[in-house]
Design a protein around this motif. Structure first.
Motif, PDB file in Angstrom:
ATOM      1  N   PRO A  32     -25.490  75.215  43.764  1.00 16.37           N
ATOM      2  CA  PRO A  32     -24.238  75.429  44.499  1.00 16.37           C
ATOM      3  C   PRO A  32     -24.408  75.065  45.965  1.00 16.37           C
ATOM      4  O   PRO A  32     -25.508  75.136  46.521  1.00 16.37           O
ATOM      5  N   SER A  33     -23.308  74.682  46.590  1.00 14.54           N
ATOM      6  CA  SER A  33     -23.367  74.293  48.007  1.00 14.54           C
ATOM      7  C   SER A  33     -22.149  74.822  48.749  1.00 14.54           C
ATOM      8  O   SER A  33     -21.132  75.168  48.145  1.00 14.54           O
ATOM      9  N   GLU A  34     -22.286  74.899  50.061  1.00 13.38           N
ATOM     10  CA  GLU A  34     -21.165  75.192  50.958  1.00 13.38           C
ATOM     11  C   GLU A  34     -21.135  74.098  52.006  1.00 13.38           C
ATOM     12  O   GLU A  34     -22.180  73.721  52.551  1.00 13.38           O
ATOM     13  N   ARG A  35     -19.917  73.589  52.302  1.00  8.19           N
ATOM     14  CA  ARG A  35     -19.788  72.426  53.183  1.00  8.19           C
ATOM     15  C   ARG A  35     -19.162  72.801  54.517  1.00  8.19           C
ATOM     16  O   ARG A  35     -18.244  73.616  54.569  1.00  8.19           O
ATOM     17  N   PHE A  36     -19.666  72.161  55.568  1.00  9.23           N
ATOM     18  CA  PHE A  36     -19.153  72.365  56.923  1.00  9.23           C
ATOM     19  C   PHE A  36     -18.981  71.002  57.578  1.00  9.23           C
ATOM     20  O   PHE A  36     -19.869  70.152  57.505  1.00  9.23           O
ATOM     21  N   ALA A  37     -17.826  70.821  58.233  1.00  3.64           N
ATOM     22  CA  ALA A  37     -17.507  69.527  58.839  1.00  3.64           C
ATOM     23  C   ALA A  37     -18.083  69.371  60.235  1.00  3.64           C
ATOM     24  O   ALA A  37     -18.060  68.273  60.794  1.00  3.64           O
ATOM     25  N   ALA A  38     -18.587  70.448  60.823  1.00  2.00           N
ATOM     26  CA  ALA A  38     -19.077  70.374  62.200  1.00  2.00           C
ATOM     27  C   ALA A  38     -20.157  71.428  62.425  1.00  2.00           C
ATOM     28  O   ALA A  38     -20.146  72.488  61.789  1.00  2.00           O
ATOM     29  N   GLY A  39     -21.045  71.132  63.354  1.00  2.03           N
ATOM     30  CA  GLY A  39     -22.070  72.089  63.711  1.00  2.03           C
ATOM     31  C   GLY A  39     -21.479  73.382  64.233  1.00  2.03           C
ATOM     32  O   GLY A  39     -22.010  74.471  63.988  1.00  2.03           O
ATOM     33  N   GLU A  40     -20.362  73.260  64.949  1.00  2.00           N
ATOM     34  CA  GLU A  40     -19.707  74.452  65.507  1.00  2.00           C
ATOM     35  C   GLU A  40     -19.239  75.393  64.397  1.00  2.00           C
ATOM     36  O   GLU A  40     -19.276  76.618  64.554  1.00  2.00           O
ATOM     37  N   ASP A  41     -18.781  74.825  63.270  1.00  2.17           N
ATOM     38  CA  ASP A  41     -18.322  75.662  62.158  1.00  2.17           C
ATOM     39  C   ASP A  41     -19.479  76.458  61.555  1.00  2.17           C
ATOM     40  O   ASP A  41     -19.337  77.643  61.226  1.00  2.17           O
ATOM     41  N   PHE A  42     -20.615  75.794  61.422  1.00  6.33           N
ATOM     42  CA  PHE A  42     -21.778  76.492  60.875  1.00  6.33           C
ATOM     43  C   PHE A  42     -22.275  77.547  61.860  1.00  6.33           C
ATOM     44  O   PHE A  42     -22.639  78.662  61.465  1.00  6.33           O
ATOM     45  N   GLU A  43     -22.268  77.198  63.143  1.00  7.78           N
ATOM     46  CA  GLU A  43     -22.677  78.159  64.175  1.00  7.78           C
ATOM     47  C   GLU A  43     -21.767  79.378  64.166  1.00  7.78           C
ATOM     48  O   GLU A  43     -22.230  80.517  64.363  1.00  7.78           O
ATOM     49  N   ALA A  44     -20.484  79.174  63.913  1.00  4.90           N
ATOM     50  CA  ALA A  44     -19.553  80.305  63.858  1.00  4.90           C
ATOM     51  C   ALA A  44     -19.918  81.252  62.722  1.00  4.90           C
ATOM     52  O   ALA A  44     -19.798  82.472  62.856  1.00  4.90           O
ATOM     53  N   MET A  45     -20.362  80.694  61.588  1.00  3.74           N
ATOM     54  CA  MET A  45     -20.796  81.545  60.483  1.00  3.74           C
ATOM     55  C   MET A  45     -22.000  82.386  60.902  1.00  3.74           C
ATOM     56  O   MET A  45     -22.066  83.589  60.607  1.00  3.74           O
ATOM     57  N   LEU A  46     -22.938  81.767  61.613  1.00  3.41           N
ATOM     58  CA  LEU A  46     -24.114  82.503  62.078  1.00  3.41           C
ATOM     59  C   LEU A  46     -23.712  83.601  63.055  1.00  3.41           C
ATOM     60  O   LEU A  46     -24.221  84.723  62.986  1.00  3.41           O
TER      61      LEU A  46
END
Length: 212
Positions: A32-46
């Motif tokens: 399974p995977s989760e997709r993010f279109a930008a580094g900022e989106d992944f940083e927001a999850m963190l």
């Protein structure tokens, strides 16, 4: 060794077609995977408090608008997450020297575009295995720390001297207590720390606190 069934591969890439292709490739290997279109989106999850509790890894594009993959990797390192969430950089030929440098700084690997599907997924599975090992180590250290917290101050004093290999008589002399009292505390320490010997105790302490 196969990755845990609840493992997750995070994909951070600004190209939607690449994200979709990677997700499809991973599904073909039951990942399974989760997709993010930008580094900022992944940083927001963190920033939302995410902590890796299950095996995971990150497929990270080097060049993206806004926060680059390199900058996001630096954030992961600063948060102490780069080991529990191994990073595989996806890079073009021109970025290979940079990706090599990132590996030297702690990234798991890099795959040059266009990459071999099988080779990439093989590395993903290896990264997930590394993640599982690191997280298991974290859980064990937390468990040991919880056991230490149950010890009284006197039991800690005895524990450190036992771990140094001192016999009961010398421990009693150093702490100005009776040998019988040392024996009682020693037994309680072994019971609470779930060990059976001074050597085993010393090995446990190396993982959770500085050597006495």
């Amino acid at each position: 060794m196969q990755p845990a069934p609840d493992a997750t591969v995070f994909i951070v890439d600004d190209d939607e077609s690449v994200r979709d292709a990677l997700a499809w490739l991973l599904r073909s290997r039951h990942l399974p995977s989760e997709r993010f279109a930008a580094g900022e989106d992944f940083e927001a999850m963190l920033e939302g408090g995410f902590q890796p509790e299950q095996p995971c890894c990150l497929l990270l594009d080097v060049r993206m608008p806004g926060m680059s993959g390199l900058a996001l990797f630096d954030r992961l390192v600063a948060r102490g997450l780069a080991d529990a969430m191994p990073v595989i950089f996806l890079t073009g030929h021109a970025d290979v020297p940079t990706a090599v440098d990132m590996v030297k700084r702690g990234a798991f690997d890099f795959c040059e575009k266009p990459f071999s599907d099988n080779a990439l997924v093989d590395r993903v599975e290896q990264a997930l295995q590394r993640s599982a090992q690191v997280q298991a180590g974290w859980r064990e250290r937390r468990r040991l720390a919880a056991r230490l917290a149950e010890l009284t101050e006197r039991e800690r004093d005895v524990m450190r001297l036992v771990a140094r290999g001192l016999p009961n008589k010398l421990i009693a002399d150093q702490l100005a207590i009776s040998v019988r009292t040392v024996e009682v505390h020693r037994a309680r320490v072994f019971d609470k720390m779930e060990v059976k010997s001074a050597v085993e105790l010393a090995n446990v302490l190396r993982d959770v606190e500085p050597a006495p």
